[in-house]
Design a protein around this motif. Sequence first.
Motif, PDB file in Angstrom:
ATOM      1  N   UNK A 358       0.868  -1.151  -0.093  1.00  0.00           N
ATOM      2  CA  UNK A 358      -0.046   0.100   0.051  1.00  0.00           C
ATOM      3  C   UNK A 358       1.008   1.032  -0.081  1.00  0.00           C
ATOM      4  N   UNK A 359       0.313   2.499  -0.319  1.00  0.00           N
ATOM      5  CA  UNK A 359       1.162   3.665  -0.272  1.00  0.00           C
ATOM      6  C   UNK A 359       1.597   3.643   1.083  1.00  0.00           C
ATOM      7  N   UNK A 360       2.924   4.630   1.276  1.00  0.00           N
ATOM      8  CA  UNK A 360       3.422   4.776   2.615  1.00  0.00           C
ATOM      9  C   UNK A 360       2.430   5.767   3.389  1.00  0.00           C
ATOM     10  N   UNK A 361       2.415   5.037   4.893  1.00  0.00           N
ATOM     11  CA  UNK A 361       1.711   5.544   6.035  1.00  0.00           C
ATOM     12  C   UNK A 361       0.257   4.707   6.040  1.00  0.00           C
ATOM     13  N   UNK A 362      -0.194   3.935   5.099  1.00  0.00           N
ATOM     14  CA  UNK A 362      -1.256   3.063   5.181  1.00  0.00           C
ATOM     15  C   UNK A 362      -0.990   1.755   5.950  1.00  0.00           C
ATOM     16  N   UNK A 363      -2.048   1.232   6.698  1.00  0.00           N
ATOM     17  CA  UNK A 363      -1.964   0.088   7.545  1.00  0.00           C
ATOM     18  C   UNK A 363      -2.172  -1.272   6.645  1.00  0.00           C
ATOM     19  N   UNK A 364      -1.132  -2.100   7.322  1.00  0.00           N
ATOM     20  CA  UNK A 364      -1.222  -3.502   6.586  1.00  0.00           C
ATOM     21  C   UNK A 364      -0.750  -4.662   7.636  1.00  0.00           C
ATOM     22  N   UNK A 365      -0.215  -5.695   7.024  1.00  0.00           N
ATOM     23  CA  UNK A 365       0.559  -6.593   7.811  1.00  0.00           C
ATOM     24  C   UNK A 365       1.903  -6.149   7.912  1.00  0.00           C
ATOM     25  N   UNK A 366       2.515  -6.441   8.872  1.00  0.00           N
ATOM     26  CA  UNK A 366       3.985  -6.135   8.949  1.00  0.00           C
ATOM     27  C   UNK A 366       4.798  -7.409   8.476  1.00  0.00           C
ATOM     28  N   UNK A 367       5.802  -7.109   7.680  1.00  0.00           N
ATOM     29  CA  UNK A 367       6.709  -8.088   7.069  1.00  0.00           C
ATOM     30  C   UNK A 367       7.955  -7.900   7.412  1.00  0.00           C
ATOM     31  N   UNK A 368       8.996  -8.757   7.795  1.00  0.00           N
ATOM     32  CA  UNK A 368      10.431  -8.363   8.272  1.00  0.00           C
ATOM     33  C   UNK A 368      11.203  -9.471   7.147  1.00  0.00           C
ATOM     34  N   UNK A 369      12.486  -8.802   6.808  1.00  0.00           N
ATOM     35  CA  UNK A 369      13.246  -9.717   6.227  1.00  0.00           C
ATOM     36  C   UNK A 369      14.687  -9.443   6.651  1.00  0.00           C
ATOM     37  N   UNK A 370      15.272 -10.468   7.390  1.00  0.00           N
ATOM     38  CA  UNK A 370      16.436 -10.121   8.318  1.00  0.00           C
ATOM     39  C   UNK A 370      17.291 -11.622   8.328  1.00  0.00           C
ATOM     40  N   UNK A 371      18.573 -11.532   8.585  1.00  0.00           N
ATOM     41  CA  UNK A 371      19.246 -12.673   9.120  1.00  0.00           C
ATOM     42  C   UNK A 371      18.893 -13.137  10.420  1.00  0.00           C
ATOM     43  N   UNK A 372      18.262 -12.053  11.091  1.00  0.00           N
ATOM     44  CA  UNK A 372      17.786 -12.624  12.590  1.00  0.00           C
ATOM     45  C   UNK A 372      16.538 -13.535  12.646  1.00  0.00           C
ATOM     46  N   UNK A 373      15.951 -13.618  11.208  1.00  0.00           N
ATOM     47  CA  UNK A 373      14.617 -14.621  11.126  1.00  0.00           C
ATOM     48  C   UNK A 373      15.204 -16.108  11.009  1.00  0.00           C
ATOM     49  N   UNK A 374      16.356 -16.118  10.545  1.00  0.00           N
ATOM     50  CA  UNK A 374      16.941 -17.631  10.296  1.00  0.00           C
ATOM     51  C   UNK A 374      16.558 -17.921   8.725  1.00  0.00           C
ATOM     52  N   UNK A 375      15.784 -17.328   8.347  1.00  0.00           N
ATOM     53  CA  UNK A 375      15.491 -17.472   6.797  1.00  0.00           C
ATOM     54  C   UNK A 375      16.359 -16.661   5.811  1.00  0.00           C
TER      55      UNK A 375
END
Length: 511
Positions: A358-375
């Motif tokens: 969605x456009x910046x500032x609109x609410x949605x489900x948060x997703x994370x990409x990071x080595x900390x996830x183990x993925x």
Amino acid sequence: MMSLRGAIARLWDIDESAPMLQSDGQWLPWGYVKSLSERIDTELTIAGCAAGGRVAVVLANRTESVAALIAIIRGSRTLVTLSPLQPPHRLAADLEATAVDYVLAGEEDWCSTEFAAAVSKLGATGWSVDGDAVTMAAQGARRHAASAESAESGDDLGEVVIEMLTSGSTGPPKRIPLSRAQLEASLCAALQHNNRSDGSAQAPFAGSAAILTWPLVHISGMWGLLQALVSARRLVLFKRFNLADWHAAVKNHRPGLVGLPPAAIQVVLDSGIPPDDLASIRAINCGASPIEPTLVDAFRERFGIPILVVYGATEFSGAVAGWTLNDFRERWLEKKGSVGRAFPGVRLRVVDAAGELPPAGETGLLQVASPQSGAPSDEWITTSDLAHIDEDGFLYIDGRADGVIIRGGFKISPDTVVRSLRSHPAVSDAAVAGLPDDRLGQIPVGAVELRARTSVAAEELREFCRKTLTPYEVPARVYIVDELPRGASMKIDHRRLVAMLTDLTSGSDES
């Protein structure tokens, strides 16, 4: 990248007389903790627990838990956490579900017939660890957890160091396997985020002490302990937060940075502590549950101390976003309510129901990409948090998508509380929702319908729940109602339930 096992090994070169850990007001030298850790390691080795062996530990906030963690990491084993906050029957069931071959616990845990029976059913070998004594409490079959070759190598970043118990989302608690790579990535990201060193250039156990009030079975407590060990900092370990003891520790040790949950921050604010007593504190890290910006402002006005909010989860082995001191000084007034920006190496985004951006500032489900996830670092992990990210990269948490209640940093599945209430013989049906709370963020509140020709007091229902729930899961209030709010399908209407409980709570507060 920082080596977790290398940092633990470095401790063996430190003067054994150096004060290392304070518990119950008493300082213990590094040599005491080292010796206890070595005894635990020896017992595990004799029993056949080699590298890769899984060891369940009832992880209370005590010296024995610290020594056990050190022994397990140093021996390339896996720590399987067991929460001492659980009632005996749940602790026993949790232990049985781990399917471990080795168990470490305190004497009072072994006195529980349910706990001992669970160990026996597993056929595990177990030890009672109290003070400096490591005593075998259950003799299982000798097992070889890994080959000698794997025990000697220990170079696999994918090895699971800790299996951390978390509520996660709705449904029963689950264990999150945290690999060495994840933990090391998390520790490095946090150090870079705060422009701090790993402590290797400083004299060990000589600087200001880390003050740890979080339970070690919570990711915040575990992360705080690991950070102290990696940086070879002295540690003041509390069994639980206590204002008088915390105040004394701050006055005595003069820390520059401390961590507190919102509930404890409110307690400190409401106390009569003179601001000069907290003058050494440059900032307070705060995470695990939402904190109101008004509390941040009030605390800063009274004590002159910024509160740096962080956001994370067990699945990410700690925090993935947060405020820096510079950001707070420059941006807090315009970004109030944010939990800060992504840590180094972390990417954040939100997606709508269709998986689109969605456009910046609109609410949605948060997703994370990071080595900390183990993925893989390019893989997006979907959280259960609703959020939005502004054009400057500041993250705002807007709520939960799964109905989980977060009480003082601990996640509560409403279904778990409902099952406990429904199991009372006088209860026909029950429903539970989280209501806002100034001190804890949220509290679970329940409503029940009674069976025909039965009666029970609301307080009796709360006491009944204590037999099957952890203390933080017990509903703060229970209301007996004629009828629960249901929709056309006869399912509980959550929105109407929250409205009803809010009205009932308001009415009881006024009475």
